[in-house]
Scaffold this motif. Structure first.
Motif, PDB file in Angstrom:
ATOM      1  N   MET A  40      77.157   4.521 -19.610  1.00  0.00           N
ATOM      2  CA  MET A  40      76.630   5.342 -18.530  1.00  0.00           C
ATOM      3  C   MET A  40      77.537   6.541 -18.285  1.00  0.00           C
ATOM      4  SD  MET A  40      74.226   3.322 -17.773  1.00  0.00           S
ATOM      5  CE  MET A  40      73.536   3.895 -16.216  1.00  0.00           C
ATOM      6  N   VAL A  41      76.939   7.685 -18.016  1.00  0.00           N
ATOM      7  CA  VAL A  41      77.696   8.869 -17.574  1.00  0.00           C
ATOM      8  C   VAL A  41      76.911   9.371 -16.363  1.00  0.00           C
ATOM      9  CG1 VAL A  41      78.620  11.122 -18.192  1.00  0.00           C
ATOM     10  CG2 VAL A  41      78.298   9.395 -19.980  1.00  0.00           C
ATOM     11  N   THR A  42      77.307   8.891 -15.177  1.00  0.00           N
ATOM     12  CA  THR A  42      76.477   9.163 -14.001  1.00  0.00           C
ATOM     13  C   THR A  42      77.324   9.318 -12.743  1.00  0.00           C
ATOM     14  OG1 THR A  42      74.561   8.380 -12.729  1.00  0.00           O
ATOM     15  CG2 THR A  42      76.089   6.678 -13.492  1.00  0.00           C
ATOM     16  N   ASN A  43      76.851  10.164 -11.845  1.00  0.00           N
ATOM     17  CA  ASN A  43      77.528  10.270 -10.548  1.00  0.00           C
ATOM     18  C   ASN A  43      76.733   9.530  -9.469  1.00  0.00           C
ATOM     19  OD1 ASN A  43      75.398  12.005 -10.238  1.00  0.00           O
ATOM     20  ND2 ASN A  43      76.610  13.793  -9.660  1.00  0.00           N
ATOM     21  N   GLU A  44      75.736   8.770  -9.892  1.00  0.00           N
ATOM     22  CA  GLU A  44      74.948   8.006  -8.918  1.00  0.00           C
ATOM     23  C   GLU A  44      75.826   6.881  -8.340  1.00  0.00           C
ATOM     24  OE1 GLU A  44      71.442   6.126 -10.520  1.00  0.00           O
ATOM     25  OE2 GLU A  44      70.580   6.019  -8.510  1.00  0.00           O
TER      26      GLU A  44
ATOM     27  N   VAL B 214      71.933  23.672 -11.236  1.00  0.00           N
ATOM     28  CA  VAL B 214      72.759  24.548 -12.098  1.00  0.00           C
ATOM     29  C   VAL B 214      74.069  23.828 -12.411  1.00  0.00           C
ATOM     30  CG1 VAL B 214      71.908  26.833 -11.399  1.00  0.00           C
ATOM     31  CG2 VAL B 214      73.671  25.724 -10.031  1.00  0.00           C
ATOM     32  N   GLY B 215      74.620  24.143 -13.565  1.00  0.00           N
ATOM     33  CA  GLY B 215      75.919  23.586 -13.966  1.00  0.00           C
ATOM     34  C   GLY B 215      75.802  22.202 -14.583  1.00  0.00           C
TER      35      GLY B 215
ATOM     36  N   ASP C  68      77.028  20.969  -7.996  1.00  0.00           N
ATOM     37  CA  ASP C  68      76.958  20.379  -6.659  1.00  0.00           C
ATOM     38  C   ASP C  68      76.955  18.845  -6.799  1.00  0.00           C
ATOM     39  OD1 ASP C  68      76.169  19.390  -4.234  1.00  0.00           O
ATOM     40  OD2 ASP C  68      74.458  20.766  -3.968  1.00  0.00           O
ATOM     41  N   GLU C  69      78.052  18.247  -6.350  1.00  0.00           N
ATOM     42  CA  GLU C  69      78.231  16.798  -6.560  1.00  0.00           C
ATOM     43  C   GLU C  69      77.214  15.953  -5.775  1.00  0.00           C
ATOM     44  OE1 GLU C  69      80.446  14.987  -8.405  1.00  0.00           O
ATOM     45  OE2 GLU C  69      81.957  16.440  -9.040  1.00  0.00           O
TER      46      GLU C  69
END
Ligand code: SIN
Length: 288
Positions: free
Chosen positions: A84-88, A129-130, A264-265
């Motif tokens: 997983m590569v997630t900011n959730e 964006v980003g 935007d985190e």
């Protein structure tokens, strides 16, 4: 059916157009894809609205898949082949373990003695964006060095560490960083690696390298910094702007990459990666 390719940048990368990677594919056709993978270092497959099993199945065409025993916290709960590569945030509301994955220049699993052949990263969600990913062509970086520098680095081994600076410093990342260090003692890798399939020389360095074997950190740092800065000059780099359902496949033996945190985190960035096992390389360094 002939492969339709569109180059992504001068340095590396090509898009494979008009393809559905979940469709049955002959050996000959996959052979064309694999040749393009070796030639361009990064392949983009757009609009792959496929399931996790299909992502895994297509990845297996590239070779045996890592079950990510070196990074147990980062695995998908049901599919150990998916990282997983997630900011959730986690269900209990705590920050994701993989929020900062890939935020340094690196080549996947370089901190193990079987560093990855390649990775296939599938995009589920990206911020407005980003959140782009950068890739550097390490053949070009090596070729552009002077003969003097090539001679200087020819016998050097860089000592690669697991983990990322940022997560190691964040409170939630401490248990994960400790676990990664316990599972993955530092590994020395040749700074110049001969690609096992193309026979070309590539720089094998990155921001997970703390020092050269036989040298102190203080002695090593200026040269490590130079090599990373050199390899990531704009003319050696492709910057990928993600779209939902992109799959990017890259060759870890001749390309390094970095995920950018310029977004935007509060917005979701969620990707999942399969990691193809590579051939043995490097040796464990007691004490790092
Ligand atoms: C990785 O290093 O595999 C993740 C890269 C990314 O999130 O863009």
């Amino acid at each position: 059916m002939a492969l339709k390719l569109r180059r992504l940048s001068h340095a590396l990368g090509a898009e494979v157009c008009e393809i559905d990677v979940s469709m049955p594919m002959s050996e000959a056709f996959f052979g064309e894809i694999y040749r393009a993978f070796l030639q361009y270092g990064v392949l983009l497959f757009r609009d792959q609205d496929i399931g996790r099993e299909q992502h895994i199945e297509f990845s297996r065409r590239f070779g045996e898949l890592d079950r990510h025993d070196a990074l147990p916290r980062d695995r998908h709960p049901r599919y150990s082949e998916l990282l997983m590569v997630t900011n959730e945030p986690k269900p209990d509301g705590s920050p994701s373990d993989t929020k900062y994955t890939g935020r340094q220049w690196h080549s996947d699993m370089s901190f193990t003695t079987a560093p990855s052949l390649g990775s296939l990263l599938r995009c589920y969600a990206v911020p407005d964006v980003g959140g782009d990913t950068l890739f550097a062509n390490m053949y070009l970086a090596y070729d552009a060095l002077s003969d003097g520098m090539k001679a200087l680095i020819a016998g050097l081994h860089g000592i690669h560490h697991s983990g990322t600076r940022k997560i190691a410093n964040s409170e939630s990342g401490v248990p994960r960083a400790d676990e990664q260090r316990r599972l993955n003692p530092p590994v020395a890798q040749p700074v110049v690696r001969v690609h096992p399939e193309t026979g070309r020389k590539a720089l094998y360095i990155g921001e997970k390298v703390k020092r050269f074997d036989g040298m102190t950190e203080e002695e090593s740092k200026p040269l490590i910094d130079f090599l990373v800065r050199h390899a990531t000059r704009p003319e050696f780099v492709y910057r990928h702007q993600w779209k939902k359902n992109d799959i990017l496949a890259w060759d870890n033996r001749c390309a390094m990459h970095q995920a950018l945190g310029d977004f935007d985190e509060t917005q979701l960035r969620h990707l999942e990666r399969t990691t193809v096992l590579g051939t043995p390389s490097g040796y464990v360094v007691a004490g790092g």
